[in-house]
Design an enzyme around this catalytic site. Structure first.
Site, PDB file in Angstrom:
ATOM      1  N   ASP A  11       3.747   1.427  -5.059  1.00  0.00           N
ATOM      2  CA  ASP A  11       2.402   2.010  -4.942  1.00  0.00           C
ATOM      3  C   ASP A  11       2.501   3.471  -5.355  1.00  0.00           C
ATOM      4  O   ASP A  11       3.595   4.037  -5.450  1.00  0.00           O
ATOM      5  CB  ASP A  11       1.911   1.888  -3.486  1.00  0.00           C
ATOM      6  CG  ASP A  11       0.593   2.613  -3.256  1.00  0.00           C
ATOM      7  OD1 ASP A  11      -0.362   2.385  -4.023  1.00  0.00           O
ATOM      8  OD2 ASP A  11       0.506   3.433  -2.319  1.00  0.00           O
ATOM      9  N   SER A  12       1.345   4.095  -5.515  1.00  0.00           N
ATOM     10  CA  SER A  12       1.319   5.521  -5.847  1.00  0.00           C
ATOM     11  C   SER A  12       1.808   6.382  -4.679  1.00  0.00           C
ATOM     12  O   SER A  12       2.148   7.544  -4.880  1.00  0.00           O
ATOM     13  CB  SER A  12      -0.105   5.927  -6.205  1.00  0.00           C
ATOM     14  OG  SER A  12      -0.972   5.598  -5.141  1.00  0.00           O
ATOM     15  N   TYR A  43      -2.954   8.459  -7.932  1.00  0.00           N
ATOM     16  CA  TYR A  43      -3.093   7.944  -9.293  1.00  0.00           C
ATOM     17  C   TYR A  43      -4.581   7.803  -9.651  1.00  0.00           C
ATOM     18  O   TYR A  43      -4.945   7.826 -10.810  1.00  0.00           O
ATOM     19  CB  TYR A  43      -2.456   6.544  -9.400  1.00  0.00           C
ATOM     20  CG  TYR A  43      -0.943   6.487  -9.455  1.00  0.00           C
ATOM     21  CD1 TYR A  43      -0.147   7.625  -9.336  1.00  0.00           C
ATOM     22  CD2 TYR A  43      -0.303   5.258  -9.631  1.00  0.00           C
ATOM     23  CE1 TYR A  43       1.243   7.529  -9.384  1.00  0.00           C
ATOM     24  CE2 TYR A  43       1.076   5.156  -9.690  1.00  0.00           C
ATOM     25  CZ  TYR A  43       1.855   6.291  -9.562  1.00  0.00           C
ATOM     26  OH  TYR A  43       3.221   6.192  -9.610  1.00  0.00           O
ATOM     27  N   GLY A  44      -5.382   7.614  -8.622  1.00  0.00           N
ATOM     28  CA  GLY A  44      -6.785   7.229  -8.835  1.00  0.00           C
ATOM     29  C   GLY A  44      -7.651   8.254  -9.527  1.00  0.00           C
ATOM     30  O   GLY A  44      -8.756   7.946  -9.977  1.00  0.00           O
ATOM     31  N   CYS A  74      -0.806  -1.257  -5.602  1.00  0.00           N
ATOM     32  CA  CYS A  74      -1.786  -0.194  -5.859  1.00  0.00           C
ATOM     33  C   CYS A  74      -2.881  -0.727  -6.784  1.00  0.00           C
ATOM     34  O   CYS A  74      -2.599  -1.207  -7.889  1.00  0.00           O
ATOM     35  CB  CYS A  74      -1.053   0.965  -6.523  1.00  0.00           C
ATOM     36  SG  CYS A  74      -2.093   2.319  -7.062  1.00  0.00           S
ATOM     37  N   ASN A  75      -4.122  -0.652  -6.345  1.00  0.00           N
ATOM     38  CA  ASN A  75      -5.234  -1.150  -7.163  1.00  0.00           C
ATOM     39  C   ASN A  75      -5.337  -0.406  -8.492  1.00  0.00           C
ATOM     40  O   ASN A  75      -5.619  -1.002  -9.529  1.00  0.00           O
ATOM     41  CB  ASN A  75      -6.548  -0.984  -6.406  1.00  0.00           C
ATOM     42  CG  ASN A  75      -6.724  -2.016  -5.315  1.00  0.00           C
ATOM     43  OD1 ASN A  75      -7.427  -2.997  -5.484  1.00  0.00           O
ATOM     44  ND2 ASN A  75      -6.070  -1.817  -4.177  1.00  0.00           N
ATOM     45  N   THR A  76      -5.118   0.897  -8.439  1.00  0.00           N
ATOM     46  CA  THR A  76      -5.229   1.695  -9.664  1.00  0.00           C
ATOM     47  C   THR A  76      -4.156   1.266 -10.670  1.00  0.00           C
ATOM     48  O   THR A  76      -4.434   1.030 -11.845  1.00  0.00           O
ATOM     49  CB  THR A  76      -5.081   3.196  -9.327  1.00  0.00           C
ATOM     50  OG1 THR A  76      -6.063   3.538  -8.350  1.00  0.00           O
ATOM     51  CG2 THR A  76      -5.259   4.057 -10.546  1.00  0.00           C
ATOM     52  N   GLU A 153      -6.047   9.496   4.755  1.00  0.00           N
ATOM     53  CA  GLU A 153      -4.727  10.134   4.895  1.00  0.00           C
ATOM     54  C   GLU A 153      -4.757  11.252   5.932  1.00  0.00           C
ATOM     55  O   GLU A 153      -3.721  11.641   6.457  1.00  0.00           O
ATOM     56  CB  GLU A 153      -4.243  10.662   3.538  1.00  0.00           C
ATOM     57  CG  GLU A 153      -3.891   9.495   2.626  1.00  0.00           C
ATOM     58  CD  GLU A 153      -3.019   9.847   1.440  1.00  0.00           C
ATOM     59  OE1 GLU A 153      -2.752  11.045   1.209  1.00  0.00           O
ATOM     60  OE2 GLU A 153      -2.618   8.910   0.732  1.00  0.00           O
ATOM     61  N   CYS A 187      -8.949  -0.732  -2.823  1.00  0.00           N
ATOM     62  CA  CYS A 187      -8.022   0.405  -2.748  1.00  0.00           C
ATOM     63  C   CYS A 187      -7.133   0.183  -1.534  1.00  0.00           C
ATOM     64  O   CYS A 187      -7.599  -0.304  -0.495  1.00  0.00           O
ATOM     65  CB  CYS A 187      -8.805   1.708  -2.619  1.00  0.00           C
ATOM     66  SG  CYS A 187      -7.765   3.149  -2.323  1.00  0.00           S
ATOM     67  N   THR A 188      -5.880   0.575  -1.681  1.00  0.00           N
ATOM     68  CA  THR A 188      -4.894   0.342  -0.620  1.00  0.00           C
ATOM     69  C   THR A 188      -5.276   0.939   0.732  1.00  0.00           C
ATOM     70  O   THR A 188      -4.872   0.442   1.772  1.00  0.00           O
ATOM     71  CB  THR A 188      -3.557   0.982  -1.027  1.00  0.00           C
ATOM     72  OG1 THR A 188      -3.818   2.314  -1.489  1.00  0.00           O
ATOM     73  CG2 THR A 188      -2.867   0.180  -2.088  1.00  0.00           C
ATOM     74  N   HIS A 189      -6.028   2.041   0.693  1.00  0.00           N
ATOM     75  CA  HIS A 189      -6.323   2.750   1.941  1.00  0.00           C
ATOM     76  C   HIS A 189      -7.488   2.138   2.734  1.00  0.00           C
ATOM     77  O   HIS A 189      -7.634   2.400   3.922  1.00  0.00           O
ATOM     78  CB  HIS A 189      -6.677   4.204   1.654  1.00  0.00           C
ATOM     79  CG  HIS A 189      -5.527   5.033   1.178  1.00  0.00           C
ATOM     80  ND1 HIS A 189      -4.767   4.691   0.079  1.00  0.00           N
ATOM     81  CD2 HIS A 189      -5.010   6.186   1.657  1.00  0.00           C
ATOM     82  CE1 HIS A 189      -3.830   5.611  -0.105  1.00  0.00           C
ATOM     83  NE2 HIS A 189      -3.958   6.526   0.840  1.00  0.00           N
TER      84      HIS A 189
HETATM   85  N1  DGL Z   1      -3.061   3.341  -4.127  1.00  0.00           N
HETATM   86  C1  DGL Z   1      -4.278   3.766  -4.778  1.00  0.00           C
HETATM   87  C2  DGL Z   1      -5.167   2.560  -5.050  1.00  0.00           C
HETATM   88  O1  DGL Z   1      -5.075   1.537  -4.396  1.00  0.00           O
HETATM   89  C3  DGL Z   1      -5.027   4.790  -3.944  1.00  0.00           C
HETATM   90  C4  DGL Z   1      -4.359   6.144  -3.905  1.00  0.00           C
HETATM   91  C5  DGL Z   1      -4.266   6.805  -5.258  1.00  0.00           C
HETATM   92  O2  DGL Z   1      -5.293   7.213  -5.831  1.00  0.00           O
HETATM   93  O3  DGL Z   1      -3.155   6.876  -5.776  1.00  0.00           O
HETATM   94  O4  DGL Z   1      -5.972   2.607  -5.936  1.00  0.00           O
END
Ligand code: DGL
Length: 268
Positions: A11-12, A43-44, A74-76, A153, A187-189
Site C-alpha cells: 500500500d502507499s 499516492y492519491g 491500495c485503491n489508487t 490518520e 479507499c483503504t482508510h
Molecule cells: N491507500 C490509498 C488508497 O486506497 C489512500 C492513501 C493515499 O492517497 O495514498 O487510495
C-alpha cells in the site's frame, strides 16, 4: 494440497492495514509480508506516472519474498498500475477495484452506485469501467474526497465527531440526492468511517473494498487448494519511513490483529 508461501501485500502507507486486518480475520494461518510506502504517501494526490513509478518499486520489494499472491491493498495503486504489474510479474495479482465493482454492480437494486475515493482513483475512472463490465446499465457517481485520508490518520473517525461528520455530509449528500442505493468505500482508510456513514445514511448498501478483497482472496485460494495449512503465522511489516510511528498507527487501523514488528527499508 497447500501453499505455505507468503501473501505479499503493499500500500502507499498505513491504510492497507485495513486489508491485512480483513485477511488476518478470515485466514488466520496465512503468512503475510506487508510493505507500506510511508515515505511517499499519499499516492492519491499524485500523477499516474508518479504513482506507477512508486508502485513498481513496491512490487519489486514484495516480489523478493517469492509470494504466492500479490495483493494491491491500495485503491489508487490498483486503479492506476494494475495492468503494468500483471504484465511484469508472473504471480497472481489481487486488487480491490475488480471484486468490489462486481459486488456493487450485482447488488445494487436501483442501478445507482456512488464511489468515494482519492482524486487519482476517481480521475482514473477505474471503478466506472469495472462496474460497466458487470452491469452495463448502472449509473456510477464518483466523488473525490481528499479530506478523508488526513482526517482518519488524525484519529477523526469516531461517531459524534462533528468535523468528520460535516465533511462526510459535504461529500455524500450530493450522492444520496442523486438516489444512490449503494456506496463503494474506494479507499483503504474509509472502512474506519463505515459506522459513521451507516449512521448518517441508514439503509445505504455500503461496500468496503478492503473486506471484499479479503473475501475474494480467500475464495480463490480455497478453490485452488492454495491456502496455508500450517499452524501459527508469520507477519512481517516493512515501511519506507519511520517504523515506530507506523507501529503506533497500526494499532489504530488493526487493533489487536496487529502483532508484527516493523522494519524500515530504503527502496530509493
Ligand atoms: N491507500 C490509498 C488508497 O486506497 C489512500 C492513501 C493515499 O492517497 O495514498 O487510495
Amino acid at each position: 494440497m497447500a501453499d505455505n508461501r507468503y501473501i505479499g501485500v503493499f500500500d502507499s502507507g498505513i491504510g492497507g492495514l485495513t486489508v491485512v486486518k480483513a485477511i488476518v480475520e478470515s485466514m488466520p494461518r496465512e503468512d503475510i509480508v506487508y510493505f507500506g510506502d510511508t515515505a511517499h504517501v499519499p499516492y492519491g494526490t499524485r500523477s499516474p506516472r508518479q504513482v506507477t513509478e512508486y508502485v513498481l518499486s513496491d512490487v519489486e520489494f514484495i516480489y523478493g519474498f517469492r509470494p504466492k499472491a500479490i495483493v494491491i491493498a491500495c485503491n489508487t495503486a490498483d486503479s492506476i498500475a494494475r495492468e503494468k504489474i500483471e504484465e511484469l510479474y508472473d504471480v497472481p495479482v489481487f486488487g480491490v477495484v475488480e471484486p468490489t465493482s462486481k459486488k456493487a454492480a450485482l447488488s445494487t437494486e436501483n442501478g445507482k452506485i456512488g464511489v468515494i475515493a482519492t482524486n487519482a482513483t476517481i480521475n482514473s475512472k477505474a471503478y466506472e469501467k469495472a462496474i460497466a463490465k458487470y452491469n452495463a446499465d448502472a449509473e456510477v457517481f464518483g466523488v473525490a474526497c481528499p479530506l478523508l485520508v488526513p482526517l482518519v490518520e488524525n484519529g477523526r473517525f469516531h461517531k459524534g465527531d462533528i468535523v468528520v461528520e460535516t465533511v462526510l455530509r459535504e461529500y455524500l449528500d450530493p450522492l444520496t440526492e442523486k438516489g444512490i442505493d449503494t456506496l463503494i468505500l474506494g479507499c483503504t482508510h474509509y472502512p474506519l468511517l463505515q459506522d459513521i456513514i451507516s449512521e448518517l445514511y441508514p439503509g445505504l448498501n455500503i461496500i468496503s473494498s478492503s473486506v471484499v478483497l479479503a473475501e475474494t482472496l480467500k475464495e480463490t485460494l480455497k478453490e485452488q487448494n492454495r491456502t496455508n495449512e500450517e499452524e501459527g503465522s508469520i507477519r512481517k511489516y516493512f515501511v519506507s519511513d519511520d517504523a515506530d510511528s507506523f507501529a503506533t498507527q497500526a494499532k489504530i487501523f488493526m487493533g489487536d490483529a496487529f502483532d508484527g514488528s516493523v522494519e524500515h527499508v530504503n527502496l530509493d
